[in-house]
Scaffold this active site. Structure first.
Site, PDB file in Angstrom:
ATOM      1  N   SER A 209    -103.068 -30.390  -7.918  1.00 40.62           N
ATOM      2  CA  SER A 209    -102.184 -29.776  -8.906  1.00 40.62           C
ATOM      3  C   SER A 209    -100.801 -29.605  -8.311  1.00 40.62           C
ATOM      4  O   SER A 209    -100.611 -29.654  -7.091  1.00 40.62           O
ATOM      5  CB  SER A 209    -102.730 -28.410  -9.331  1.00 40.62           C
ATOM      6  OG  SER A 209    -102.655 -27.487  -8.255  1.00 40.62           O
ATOM      7  N   LYS A 210     -99.819 -29.382  -9.190  1.00 39.90           N
ATOM      8  CA  LYS A 210     -98.448 -29.167  -8.723  1.00 39.90           C
ATOM      9  C   LYS A 210     -98.378 -27.920  -7.835  1.00 39.90           C
ATOM     10  O   LYS A 210     -97.593 -27.862  -6.896  1.00 39.90           O
ATOM     11  CB  LYS A 210     -97.518 -28.993  -9.927  1.00 39.90           C
ATOM     12  CG  LYS A 210     -97.377 -30.234 -10.780  1.00 39.90           C
ATOM     13  CD  LYS A 210     -96.549 -31.308 -10.095  1.00 39.90           C
ATOM     14  CE  LYS A 210     -95.088 -30.932 -10.061  1.00 39.90           C
ATOM     15  NZ  LYS A 210     -94.265 -32.013  -9.477  1.00 39.90           N
ATOM     16  N   ARG A 211     -99.214 -26.951  -8.133  1.00 39.40           N
ATOM     17  CA  ARG A 211     -99.201 -25.716  -7.358  1.00 39.40           C
ATOM     18  C   ARG A 211     -99.676 -25.949  -5.934  1.00 39.40           C
ATOM     19  O   ARG A 211     -99.386 -25.163  -5.031  1.00 39.40           O
ATOM     20  CB  ARG A 211    -100.099 -24.670  -8.023  1.00 39.40           C
ATOM     21  CG  ARG A 211     -99.558 -24.177  -9.368  1.00 39.40           C
ATOM     22  CD  ARG A 211    -100.496 -23.144  -9.985  1.00 39.40           C
ATOM     23  NE  ARG A 211    -100.018 -22.676 -11.274  1.00 39.40           N
ATOM     24  CZ  ARG A 211    -100.662 -21.807 -12.035  1.00 39.40           C
ATOM     25  NH1 ARG A 211    -101.832 -21.327 -11.624  1.00 39.40           N
ATOM     26  NH2 ARG A 211    -100.165 -21.435 -13.197  1.00 39.40           N
ATOM     27  N   ARG A 212    -100.422 -27.003  -5.731  1.00 39.75           N
ATOM     28  CA  ARG A 212    -100.958 -27.292  -4.397  1.00 39.75           C
ATOM     29  C   ARG A 212    -100.261 -28.488  -3.756  1.00 39.75           C
ATOM     30  O   ARG A 212    -100.841 -29.219  -2.983  1.00 39.75           O
ATOM     31  CB  ARG A 212    -102.471 -27.514  -4.467  1.00 39.75           C
ATOM     32  CG  ARG A 212    -103.233 -26.262  -4.850  1.00 39.75           C
ATOM     33  CD  ARG A 212    -104.735 -26.468  -4.813  1.00 39.75           C
ATOM     34  NE  ARG A 212    -105.457 -25.243  -5.083  1.00 39.75           N
ATOM     35  CZ  ARG A 212    -105.795 -24.357  -4.155  1.00 39.75           C
ATOM     36  NH1 ARG A 212    -105.483 -24.587  -2.891  1.00 39.75           N
ATOM     37  NH2 ARG A 212    -106.443 -23.266  -4.466  1.00 39.75           N
ATOM     38  N   GLY A 213     -99.021 -28.696  -4.132  1.00 42.61           N
ATOM     39  CA  GLY A 213     -98.200 -29.677  -3.437  1.00 42.61           C
ATOM     40  C   GLY A 213     -98.216 -31.085  -3.979  1.00 42.61           C
ATOM     41  O   GLY A 213     -97.623 -31.982  -3.376  1.00 42.61           O
TER      42      GLY A 213
END
Length: 451
Positions: A209-213
Site C-alpha cells: 500500500s502507499k502507506r507502506r512505501g
C-alpha cells in the site's frame, strides 16, 4: 462465451501503485494470449473523491507500460443505463426503496437488493470452486438513489454491456462476488469467469500500500526504470512460467501467459529483484537505444560533450557496467563520474598514494608508465596499453602502479580500470594527463612537485 474480453477498472481517487497495476498486467496478458480484447474502464462514480488528474495518471501509466487498450469507458457516463436497470429491478421485485433511519451518516432512503438468501457457488480460474451462503449479507444496498448506483450494481451492468468474459482482480474482491452474481441472475446477465489474484505483499508480508512505501508507477519511470522491465517483473509477481526463464519481452509474455500458472498465495514485491531485471533489460539494449534513453537522464553538458567528441558509444559501455537503472546514471553524472571522458581532471597529488602510501612513491611508477606508453604506435587501445604496462605492474605491485595511473587519467577514486580509460581518451590525451601529473618538466624532483 466467444472471444475473451478482460478489463482493468481502476477508481481515479488517488495514485495507483505497482501492485494495483499488476491486475492490469495480468488482464492484458491474458487477453492478448487468447487473441481477445482488453478494456479500460474508469470507475469514477465516487464523485467527491474522483479527480481528473488521477484519471490522467492512470492513462499515462498504462501508456508508459505499453498496455494498449482496445476500448475505453468512463463509468459516470453510463448513468442513464444504470438508472434503467435499477428501475427494472424495482419494478420486477428484485430491489426496493428502503426507508432508513435518519442520522448524520445515513440517508432517509436507499435502494436495496432483495436477497433470496441462497448459497452461491462459482468456479474461480485460480482457486477452483468457491461457495458462499448469502444469508448473512441481508438485503444489501445497491444505490444511494435512483441516480446514484453503488459499486456492485454499476460493475455488473458495465461488465455485461461491455461483453466482459473474464473478471481478473485481487482476492480482496472474493467477498463481493456473491452479491454480484445475485444481481447478474436478477437482470439476466451472464456470469463471467472470475480469477481472483493473490495479493501483492510488502517485504514484511503486509498488503502492499502507499502507506507502506509503495510507489506510484510513474515514480519508477522517473527513477530510470524501463517500462519493459517493470512489465516483466510485475508479470512474475504471482505467476510462474513453468521454466527457468526470468527475462521476458512483452511478446514473449503474451505467448507464455496463462491463468493456470498463477499461484494462490500472496507474492512479495521485491525492489532488489526488480532492479536486477531492469539491469538485464538495460544490458540487452542496443548502444543506440541505450544512449537515446540515457540522454534523458544526463546533464546537457555531458550529452553535448560526449556527442561532440564522438565518445557516447564508449560512455554507454562504461554506464552499462555499473548501473541498474538510468537513475543510477543520472546520479553518477551529477557526481562528475563521466567528466574525465571529455575534460582533463585536476586532482590533489595526495590521491596518488596507494592505500595511504606517500604519494611521492607513485611518481617514479607514473614516469615508467609514461615511458612504456610513449613508443606505442597507431595501434592504441585498452588491450595494447595493458600489454605494455601489465608486466611492469606485476613486478612492482599492481596497486602501486595501476592505482596512480588510473587516478591520473580519471581524477577519481572510483572509475573504470586505467586501460579502459586510456583506450577511450586516446594516446595523446593519455600521455598528456600523465605528464600533467608529473609536471610539465619531467625532470622536476618529487620534493618540488609535492612542495
Amino acid at each position: 462465451m466467444s472471444a475473451v474480453v478482460t478489463r482493468f477498472a481502476p477508481s481515479p481517487t488517488g495514485l495507483l501503485h505497482s501492485g494495483n497495476y499488476r491486475t492490469a498486467v495480468f488482464a492484458y496478458l491474458f487477453a492478448r494470449s487468447s487473441g481477445g480484447k482488453f478494456v479500460l474502464r474508469i470507475e469514477d462514480t465516487d464523485r467527491e473523491r474522483s479527480k481528473p488528474e488521477y484519471e490522467e495518471n492512470i492513462i499515462e501509466s498504462l501508456q508508459w507500460l505499453h498496455l494498449e487498450y482496445d476500448e475505453r469507458y468512463r463509468q459516470s457516463e453510463h448513468g442513464t443505463r444504470h438508472r434503467e436497470v435499477l428501475e427494472k429491478l424495482i419494478s420486477s421485485g428484485f430491489a426496493y426503496l428502503s426507508k432508513e433511519e435518519a442520522g448524520d451518516t445515513k440517508r432517509n432512503e436507499v435502494i436495496r437488493f432483495k436477497n433470496p438468501n441462497i448459497r452461491v457457488s462459482f468456479e474461480d480460474a485460480i482457486r477452483g470452486t468457491v461457495s458462499m451462503d448469502t444469508t448473512d449479507l441481508g438485503d444489501f444496498v445497491i444505490a444511494k438513489s435512483i441516480d446514484e448506483p453503488l459499486f456492485h450494481l454499476a460493475v455488473v451492468v458495465d461488465d455485461w454491456d461491455e461483453g466482459i468474459t473474464h473478471v481478473i482482480r485481487g482476492e480482496d474482491h472474493i467477498s463481493n462476488t456473491p452479491r454480484q452474481i445475485l444481481i447478474q441472475q436478477a437482470i439476466g446477465a451472464q456470469t463471467p469467469v472470475y480469477a481472483h489474484l493473490p495479493l501483492v505483499l510488502s517485504q514484511d508480508r503486509s498488503k502492499l500500500s502507499k502507506r507502506r512505501g509503495a510507489k506510484s508507477l510513474l515514480e519508477y519511470r522517473d527513477s530510470g526504470y524501463l517500462p519493459e522491465a517493470l512489465l516483466n517483473y510485475m508479470a512474475l509477481i504471482g505467476w510462474n512460467p513453468g521454466t527457468e526463464q526470468e527475462i521476458f519481452s512483452k511478446d514473449e509474455l503474451c505467448h507464455a501467459f496463462s491463468l493456470a500458472q498463477i499461484q494462490k498465495s500472496g507474492a512479495i514485491f521485491d525492489e532488489t529483484k526488480l532492479a536486477w531485471i531492469n539491469r538485464e533489460h538495460m544490458l540487452r539494449m542496443s548502444p543506440e537505444a541505450f544512449w537515446e534513453h540515457a540522454e534523458e537522464f544526463l546533464t546537457e553538458e555531458t550529452v553535448t560533450m560526449l556527442d561532440a567528441k564522438n565518445l557516447w558509444r564508449d560512455a554507454v559501455g562504461l554506464m552499462r557496467e555499473r548501473a541498474s537503472t538510468f537513475g543510477d546514471i543520472r546520479t553518477a553524472d551529477l557526481a562528475g563520474e563521466y567528466r574525465y571522458l571529455y575534460e582533463r581532471p585536476v586532482l590533489p597529488v595526495s590521491f596518488l598514494g596507494w592505500k595511504g602510501e606517500d604519494p611521492s612513491h607513485a611518481l617514479p611508477h607514473l614516469r615508467q608508465v609514461l615511458e612504456l606508453l610513449e613508443p606505442l604506435g597507431d595501434v592504441w587501445g585498452a588491450e595494447t596499453v595493458k600489454a605494455a604496462v601489465w608486466p611492469y605492474a606485476e613486478t612492482e605491485g599492481r596497486g602501486q602502479v595501476l592505482w596512480p595511473m588510473r587516478v591520473a587519467l580519471s581524477g577519481r577514486e572510483k572509475s573504470p580500470d586505467p586501460f579502459v580509460i586510456a583506450g577511450i581518451i586516446g594516446k595523446d590525451e593519455t600521455l598528456a594527463r600523465l605528464r600533467a601529473v608529473l609536471g610539465s618538466d619531467d625532470a622536476v624532483s618529487c620534493s618540488e612537485r609535492l612542495g
